[in-house]
Design an enzyme around this catalytic site. Structure first.
Site, mmCIF file in Angstrom:
data_model
loop_
_atom_site.group_PDB
_atom_site.id
_atom_site.type_symbol
_atom_site.label_atom_id
_atom_site.label_comp_id
_atom_site.label_asym_id
_atom_site.label_seq_id
_atom_site.Cartn_x
_atom_site.Cartn_y
_atom_site.Cartn_z
ATOM 1 N N ILE A 1 0.834 -1.208 0.000
ATOM 2 C CA ILE A 1 0.000 0.000 0.000
ATOM 3 C C ILE A 1 0.867 1.256 0.000
ATOM 4 C CG2 ILE A 1 -1.678 1.316 1.391
ATOM 5 C CD1 ILE A 1 -2.593 -1.573 2.274
ATOM 6 N N HIS B 1 0.632 4.350 1.323
ATOM 7 C CA HIS B 1 -0.227 5.009 2.310
ATOM 8 C C HIS B 1 -0.368 6.496 2.003
ATOM 9 C CE1 HIS B 1 -0.347 1.505 4.908
ATOM 10 N NE2 HIS B 1 0.951 1.381 4.773
ATOM 11 N N VAL C 1 27.855 -8.264 2.469
ATOM 12 C CA VAL C 1 28.897 -7.407 3.045
ATOM 13 C C VAL C 1 29.214 -7.924 4.443
ATOM 14 C CG1 VAL C 1 29.411 -5.057 3.846
ATOM 15 C CG2 VAL C 1 28.226 -5.415 1.664
ATOM 16 N N LYS D 1 -0.854 -0.369 12.103
ATOM 17 C CA LYS D 1 -2.045 -0.004 11.339
ATOM 18 C C LYS D 1 -3.142 -1.058 11.424
ATOM 19 C CE LYS D 1 0.466 2.938 8.138
ATOM 20 N NZ LYS D 1 1.821 2.665 8.626
ATOM 21 N N ARG E 1 8.993 -6.566 9.545
ATOM 22 C CA ARG E 1 9.230 -5.116 9.576
ATOM 23 C C ARG E 1 10.546 -4.847 10.309
ATOM 24 N NH1 ARG E 1 4.217 -6.544 11.438
ATOM 25 N NH2 ARG E 1 2.347 -5.655 10.511
ATOM 26 N N SER F 1 7.072 0.166 7.950
ATOM 27 C CA SER F 1 5.962 0.855 7.294
ATOM 28 C C SER F 1 5.890 2.281 7.827
ATOM 29 C CB SER F 1 4.660 0.098 7.580
ATOM 30 O OG SER F 1 3.623 0.641 6.826
ATOM 31 N N CYS G 1 1.394 -20.390 -18.047
ATOM 32 C CA CYS G 1 0.705 -20.375 -16.748
ATOM 33 C C CYS G 1 -0.766 -20.135 -17.013
ATOM 34 C CB CYS G 1 1.285 -19.276 -15.847
ATOM 35 S SG CYS G 1 0.296 -18.954 -14.382
ATOM 36 N N CYS H 1 2.909 -24.844 -14.045
ATOM 37 C CA CYS H 1 3.855 -24.045 -14.841
ATOM 38 C C CYS H 1 5.321 -24.204 -14.443
ATOM 39 C CB CYS H 1 3.470 -22.563 -14.793
ATOM 40 S SG CYS H 1 3.435 -21.882 -13.136
HETATM 41 C C1 LIG Z 1 4.200 -7.024 7.158
HETATM 42 C C2 LIG Z 1 4.648 -5.752 6.504
HETATM 43 C C3 LIG Z 1 3.726 -4.899 5.900
HETATM 44 C C4 LIG Z 1 4.147 -3.715 5.319
HETATM 45 N N1 LIG Z 1 3.249 -2.961 4.620
HETATM 46 C C5 LIG Z 1 3.645 -1.802 4.049
HETATM 47 C C6 LIG Z 1 2.749 -1.041 3.279
HETATM 48 O O1 LIG Z 1 1.638 -1.468 2.979
HETATM 49 N N2 LIG Z 1 3.164 0.159 2.829
HETATM 50 C C7 LIG Z 1 4.394 0.651 3.110
HETATM 51 O O2 LIG Z 1 4.668 1.784 2.743
HETATM 52 N N3 LIG Z 1 5.303 -0.089 3.759
HETATM 53 C C8 LIG Z 1 4.963 -1.317 4.221
HETATM 54 N N4 LIG Z 1 5.861 -2.090 4.875
HETATM 55 C C9 LIG Z 1 7.240 -1.615 4.997
HETATM 56 C C10 LIG Z 1 8.029 -1.822 3.715
HETATM 57 O O3 LIG Z 1 7.830 -3.120 3.202
HETATM 58 C C11 LIG Z 1 9.500 -1.592 4.037
HETATM 59 O O4 LIG Z 1 9.634 -0.336 4.641
HETATM 60 C C12 LIG Z 1 10.400 -1.639 2.813
HETATM 61 O O5 LIG Z 1 10.162 -2.778 2.041
HETATM 62 C C13 LIG Z 1 11.847 -1.616 3.289
HETATM 63 O O6 LIG Z 1 12.684 -1.729 2.177
HETATM 64 P P1 LIG Z 1 14.245 -1.907 2.372
HETATM 65 O O7 LIG Z 1 14.839 -1.776 1.042
HETATM 66 O O8 LIG Z 1 14.719 -1.012 3.474
HETATM 67 O O9 LIG Z 1 14.409 -3.369 2.982
HETATM 68 P P2 LIG Z 1 14.568 -4.818 2.234
HETATM 69 O O10 LIG Z 1 13.567 -4.995 1.178
HETATM 70 O O11 LIG Z 1 14.600 -5.800 3.337
HETATM 71 O O12 LIG Z 1 15.979 -4.681 1.551
HETATM 72 C C14 LIG Z 1 17.178 -4.735 2.277
HETATM 73 C C15 LIG Z 1 18.180 -5.525 1.480
HETATM 74 O O13 LIG Z 1 19.434 -5.503 2.131
HETATM 75 C C16 LIG Z 1 20.070 -6.734 1.892
HETATM 76 N N5 LIG Z 1 21.112 -6.951 2.898
HETATM 77 C C17 LIG Z 1 20.977 -7.059 4.233
HETATM 78 N N6 LIG Z 1 22.183 -7.271 4.813
HETATM 79 C C18 LIG Z 1 23.094 -7.298 3.812
HETATM 80 C C19 LIG Z 1 24.508 -7.488 3.776
HETATM 81 N N7 LIG Z 1 25.232 -7.708 4.879
HETATM 82 N N8 LIG Z 1 25.127 -7.473 2.573
HETATM 83 C C20 LIG Z 1 24.429 -7.280 1.424
HETATM 84 N N9 LIG Z 1 23.065 -7.097 1.419
HETATM 85 C C21 LIG Z 1 22.426 -7.097 2.594
HETATM 86 C C22 LIG Z 1 18.930 -7.738 1.997
HETATM 87 O O14 LIG Z 1 19.257 -8.962 1.355
HETATM 88 C C23 LIG Z 1 17.795 -6.997 1.335
HETATM 89 O O15 LIG Z 1 17.648 -7.334 -0.029
HETATM 90 C C24 LIG Z 1 5.494 -3.327 5.402
HETATM 91 C C25 LIG Z 1 6.433 -4.199 5.966
HETATM 92 C C26 LIG Z 1 6.011 -5.420 6.477
HETATM 93 C C27 LIG Z 1 7.015 -6.389 6.989
#
Ligand SMILES: Cc1cc2nc3c(=O)[nH]c(=O)nc-3n(C[C@H](O)[C@H](O)[C@H](O)COP(=O)(O)OP(=O)(O)OC[C@H]3O[C@@H](n4cnc5c(N)ncnc54)[C@H](O)[C@@H]3O)c2cc1C
Length: 475
Positions: free
Chosen positions: A47, A49, A171, A248, A309, A333, A395, A437
């Site tokens: 979403i 938001h 890393v 939420k 999260r 989120s 698919c 698929c």
């Molecule tokens: C249940 C749930 C519901 C949510 N719903 C919403 C929503 O509806 N709307 C909204 O706005 N937000 C929502 N969020 C929040 C949102 O999903 C996150 O804020 C967002 O995806 C975070 O992105 P990111 O890139 O920080 O993290 P990630 O997608 O986790 O990316 C971090 C990356 O870092 C990599 N990494 C970690 N350590 C290392 C390392 N040592 N070396 C190399 N790579 C590494 C990982 O492999 C990963 O690919 C939700 C989250 C959850 C869990």
């Protein structure tokens, strides 16, 4: 020597990388996973938001509202599915009605348009809300997005514009030298002038590698049900309960592919890789979803999943720069909604150190994605005449053709695994969950990547599917 190394190829790392591609800079993204957008960015409520509920003055409020506004242009440029369907935060008693009324001034402070609807007005725009709903807070700017496509689109476009990406590179240490860093993975090392830490759940661990230890990340799990698409009309808005200190709450929402999500739960866990689901939690999801929406067709459930999260100890997004090390931590989120604005801010911080020149060749557009299911019969026929592989459906549940699978493999940041294909063009997302698929996708991956089928993976480098030939004599 790189100008910038981004650690993490989730939606935050993707927005940073694409934003950096607007400048003349040598940029590398490192991720420990076997695909982009493979952790929290692919397991959430999807979403965008509106931003009415984060406390005014916080980073969450600021970047959510800014990010939400950037989504129309971003998704147009990247050809990613996004729909502004609006959200309804529903009150089920008089006490909750008073609470949602109190959100109006918060929304005004955040600059978000909202409107209180009475019971009749709520039912008029959303006939599926439960009979106990007495009123709602309507936020028309809330939207739904395909988060897999968004991550893929961001990286494909960043790579098209010269950014480099290395997967399966965890890393393990960072050494700070004068005016530069040495970033080490298991068997490689890279020098860079600036590091952007976008490592999600592990952003605290990465920060500690350079001595930044003022925050910790605790995973907070959310479990969901996915409902298959069906012909009959059902909810057309994001339906939230009244939020609590736990977040939420359990919502009901359509997805961009006409499925429905019920969830998420909210429980702190210890293990940053614990993506299990359990019956008591999911039973609670059913009960709470039914308080908001009536006659949920639970017989259409095709899958359950969970996401974690990255809840930070400061209870707000951490966005700061210290001597060339930029931390983007605690991005729970509304991190997805905020991502485009966080990406822009991170690049402003990079520029406060590097003063980069703009890249005159930056092309913001990703090559259009062919989505057979969304085409008219005439359009399909024309396409199949040009390339018969679009006439071969691999698919049946999601109506995906061989041509679409091949296309998603051949692009920059293209699919390398069964799950990578599933995330990009949906085979395996339907009722049979890949039963029909998957073998076909395996064959296409093996052919396109010039791999022995025994070496095709489901997801991670260790997730082999086949063990050995069963009919070696028949060759
Ligand atoms: C249940 C749930 C519901 C949510 N719903 C919403 C929503 O509806 N709307 C909204 O706005 N937000 C929502 N969020 C929040 C949102 O999903 C996150 O804020 C967002 O995806 C975070 O992105 P990111 O890139 O920080 O993290 P990630 O997608 O986790 O990316 C971090 C990356 O870092 C990599 N990494 C970690 N350590 C290392 C390392 N040592 N070396 C190399 N790579 C590494 C990982 O492999 C990963 O690919 C939700 C989250 C959850 C869990």
């Amino acid at each position: 020597m790189y100008d910038v190394i981004v650690i993490g190829a989730g939606v935050i790392g993707g927005c940073v990388a694409r934003e950096l591609a607007r400048y003349k800079a040598k940029v590398l993204v490192l991720d420990k996973e076997n695909d982009v957008g493979n952790v929290t960015s692919m397991a959430n409520s999807a979403i965008v938001h509106s931003g009415y509920d984060p406390k005014p003055g916080t980073n969450k409020a600021k970047y959510n509202v800014l990010g939400n506004k950037m989504y129309d242009l971003l998704t147009k440029e990247l050809d990613v599915e996004f729909k502004r369907i609006g959200s309804l935060t529903c009150a089920t008693n008089e006490e909750e009605l008073e609470i949602i009324k109190s959100f109006v001034s918060r929304a005004n402070d955040n600059g978000v348009e909202v409107k209180i609807l009475n019971q009749e007005e709520t039912r008029k725009i959303e006939p599926f809300v439960s009979d106990s709903v007495v009123g709602s807070l309507y936020a028309p700017s809330a939207g739904i997005i395909n988060p897999f496509e968004l991550c893929v689109g961001l990286f494909e476009n960043a790579l098209d514009n010269g950014v480099e990406l290395l997967l399966n590179e965890e890393v393990v240490s960072i050494e700070r030298l004068t005016n530069r860093f040495v970033v080490r993975t298991k068997d490689k090392e890279f020098e860079t002038r600036v590091v952007v830490n976008a490592a999600g759940l592990y952003s605290d661990k990465i920060a500690k590698m350079v001595g930044i230890d003022y925050f910790n990340i605790t995973p907070r799990k959310g479990e969901y049900f996915v409902l298959d698409h069906f012909e009959k009309p059902f909810v057309s808005h994001v339906i939230f309960p009244v939020p609590s200190e736990k977040g939420k709450g359990i919502l009901v929402t359509p997805t961009t592919h006409n499925n429905y999500l019920l969830g998420p739960s909210s429980e702190f866990v210890e293990d940053k890789s614990d993506l299990s689901t359990d019956k008591p939690t999911l039973d609670n999801v059913r009960v709470n979803a039914s308080k908001l929406v009536k006659n949920i067709p639970f017989n259409y459930i095709i899958r359950q999943f969970s996401g974690l999260r990255a809840t930070g100890s400061t209870h707000d997004f951490i966005i700061d720069e210290r001597d060339g090390f930029i931390t983007l931590g605690g991005i729970e989120s509304p991190g997805l909604a905020s991502a485009p604005a966080i990406g822009k801010e991170a690049v402003r911080l990079v520029n406060s150190v590097l003063h980069l020149e703009t890249n005159p060749y930056f092309n913001p557009f990703r090559r259009k994605v062919i989505r057979l299911k969304k085409m008219s019969i005439e359009e399909r026929n024309d396409l199949i005449k040009q390339d018969p592989s679009f006439g071969h459906i691999v698919c049946r549940c999601e109506g995906v053709s061989e041509g679409e699978v091949v296309d998603c493999i051949r692009r920059n940041a293209g699919a390398r695994t069964i799950k990578g294909v599933k995330k990009r063009c949906r085979p395996g997302f339907g009722k049979c969950q890949g039963g029909f698929c998957e073998p076909l996708i395996m064959e296409i991956l093996a052919r396109e990547l010039n791999l022995d089928p025994l070496n095709v993976r489901y997801d991670s480098v260790k997730s082999y599917i086949l063990q050995s030939e069963t009919k070696e004599g028949d060759k």
